[in-house]
Design a protein around this motif. Structure first.
Motif, PDB file in Angstrom:
ATOM      1  N   ALA A 127      14.586  -2.802  -6.023  1.00 48.38           N
ATOM      2  CA  ALA A 127      13.567  -3.828  -6.227  1.00 48.38           C
ATOM      3  C   ALA A 127      12.401  -3.630  -5.260  1.00 48.38           C
ATOM      4  N   GLU A 128      12.713  -3.332  -4.008  1.00 46.10           N
ATOM      5  CA  GLU A 128      11.662  -3.107  -3.015  1.00 46.10           C
ATOM      6  C   GLU A 128      10.868  -1.845  -3.350  1.00 46.10           C
TER       7      GLU A 128
ATOM      8  N   TYR B 177       9.158   7.045  -1.707  1.00 52.27           N
ATOM      9  CA  TYR B 177      10.562   6.650  -1.553  1.00 52.27           C
ATOM     10  C   TYR B 177      11.466   7.705  -2.176  1.00 52.27           C
TER      11      TYR B 177
ATOM     12  N   VAL C  47      12.302  -7.664   6.425  1.00 52.30           N
ATOM     13  CA  VAL C  47      11.897  -6.857   5.275  1.00 52.30           C
ATOM     14  C   VAL C  47      10.411  -7.049   4.995  1.00 52.30           C
TER      15      VAL C  47
ATOM     16  N   SER D 193      15.871   5.038   0.502  1.00 57.85           N
ATOM     17  CA  SER D 193      16.293   3.652   0.308  1.00 57.85           C
ATOM     18  C   SER D 193      17.203   3.540  -0.911  1.00 57.85           C
ATOM     19  N   HIS D 194      18.026   2.480  -0.910  1.00 57.98           N
ATOM     20  CA  HIS D 194      18.809   2.100  -2.089  1.00 57.98           C
ATOM     21  C   HIS D 194      18.282   0.809  -2.701  1.00 57.98           C
ATOM     22  N   ASN D 195      17.265   0.222  -2.100  1.00 56.98           N
ATOM     23  CA  ASN D 195      16.748  -1.071  -2.539  1.00 56.98           C
ATOM     24  C   ASN D 195      15.747  -0.862  -3.673  1.00 56.98           C
TER      25      ASN D 195
ATOM     26  N   MET E 260      15.670  -0.535   6.074  1.00 50.81           N
ATOM     27  CA  MET E 260      15.793  -1.957   5.757  1.00 50.81           C
ATOM     28  C   MET E 260      17.216  -2.477   5.876  1.00 50.81           C
ATOM     29  N   ASN E 261      18.188  -1.583   6.034  1.00 50.96           N
ATOM     30  CA  ASN E 261      19.568  -2.031   6.220  1.00 50.96           C
ATOM     31  C   ASN E 261      19.660  -2.918   7.456  1.00 50.96           C
TER      32      ASN E 261
ATOM     33  N   GLU F  34      16.745   4.742   5.399  1.00 45.17           N
ATOM     34  CA  GLU F  34      17.341   3.423   5.177  1.00 45.17           C
ATOM     35  C   GLU F  34      16.940   2.408   6.257  1.00 45.17           C
TER      36      GLU F  34
ATOM     37  N   GLU G 182      15.697   0.196 -12.276  1.00 46.47           N
ATOM     38  CA  GLU G 182      17.150   0.352 -12.327  1.00 46.47           C
ATOM     39  C   GLU G 182      17.576   1.060 -13.607  1.00 46.47           C
TER      40      GLU G 182
ATOM     41  N   ARG H  14       7.631  -4.152   5.212  1.00 41.38           N
ATOM     42  CA  ARG H  14       6.803  -3.877   4.047  1.00 41.38           C
ATOM     43  C   ARG H  14       5.327  -3.825   4.442  1.00 41.38           C
TER      44      ARG H  14
END
Length: 246
Positions: A192-193, A35, A167, A188-190, A159-160, A157, A226, A171
């Motif tokens: 948590a994922e 990622y 999702v 990605s910006h997610n 998952m947007n 990106e 994070e 995955r």
């Protein structure tokens, strides 16, 4: 396997150029889900486009399976990409778009039907893309990346716009590709994922890679990804936030 060797790319006028990539090097291995993380404008999409041959770097080289992609006899079998959820002719149906890609890649037309089923688009395959939701367009882009059954996959990106079921589906698909030995790179910006599923993480900032490694290695002493991201990219903590209406 995908390799970046001293990739540099600038944009803008000569007096004040923006340089999202300044000598970036990394080897993305087979059987690995990598990622890319970073704030907007830090070079994630630029790096993906240089790796996929869509954008020519100012300096450096990008290799796919040991060679420049443009020299491959069947590029779609080496690399599949989905870089833009709007990169479709709005008047074409999903089926027509995939059949056009299949023809370009020398893939039998009947393979398109399997792709439509695999991505859950068979019910809307004859509808014009202009009527697709963002989630449907993401699924079509993922199907597009799979047309040549490539050994390497790049997604920007993806998952947007996907709902929870989408999702979870993606995955599982990403892990399936990796278990088959493919090299998979996702921007990605997610967080948590990423923290839950990544094999490897690269954080981009200031034109280069400021952190790389497994989730545990990038997280380091921090409580979560994070917190680690904010430590590596401190300006993210001071970014202005949009206030919600009262």
């Amino acid at each position: 396997m995908i390799e970046a060797h001293d990739l540099t790319r600038s944009f803008g006028v000569r007096r004040r150029p923006a340089t999202p990539l300044a000598g970036v090097s990394h080897v993305f291995g087979d059987g690995t889900l990598t990622y890319l993380l970073g704030l907007n404008g830090t070079g994630k999409s630029t790096l993906l486009r240089c790796l996929s041959g869509v954008l020519r770097p100012d300096a450096g080289t990008a290799l796919v399976d040991g060679s420049e992609l443009g020299r491959a006899a069947a590029p779609a079998r080496h690399l599949g990409m989905h870089l833009d959820a709007d990169a479709f002719h709005p008047g074409h149906s999903g089926r027509r778009h995939l059949r056009w890609l299949a023809a370009q890649a020398g893939v039998p037309a009947h393979a398109v039907e399997a792709l439509l089923r695999r991505t859950g688009l068979e019910a809307v395959a004859e509808r014009p893309v202009r009527g697709y939701s963002l989630g449907m367009r993401q699924r079509l882009g993922i199907a597009s990346a799979l047309v040549g059954n490539p050994r390497n996959v790049i997604l920007d990106e993806p998952m947007n716009g996907l709902d929870v079921a989408g999702v979870l589906w993606l995955r599982g698909l990403l892990r399936e590709w990796v278990d088959e030995g493919r090299c998979v790179i996702v921007a990605s910006h997610n967080l948590a994922e990423v923290e839950a599923t990544a094999d490897e993480i690269l954080i981009l900032e200031g034109g280069g890679i400021v952190a790389r490694g497994t989730v545990d290695e990038v997280r380091g002493p921090h409580a979560d990804l994070e917190s680690a991201f904010l430590a590596h990219v401190p300006r993210a903590a001071g970014a202005p936030r949009v206030r919600e209406a009262a």
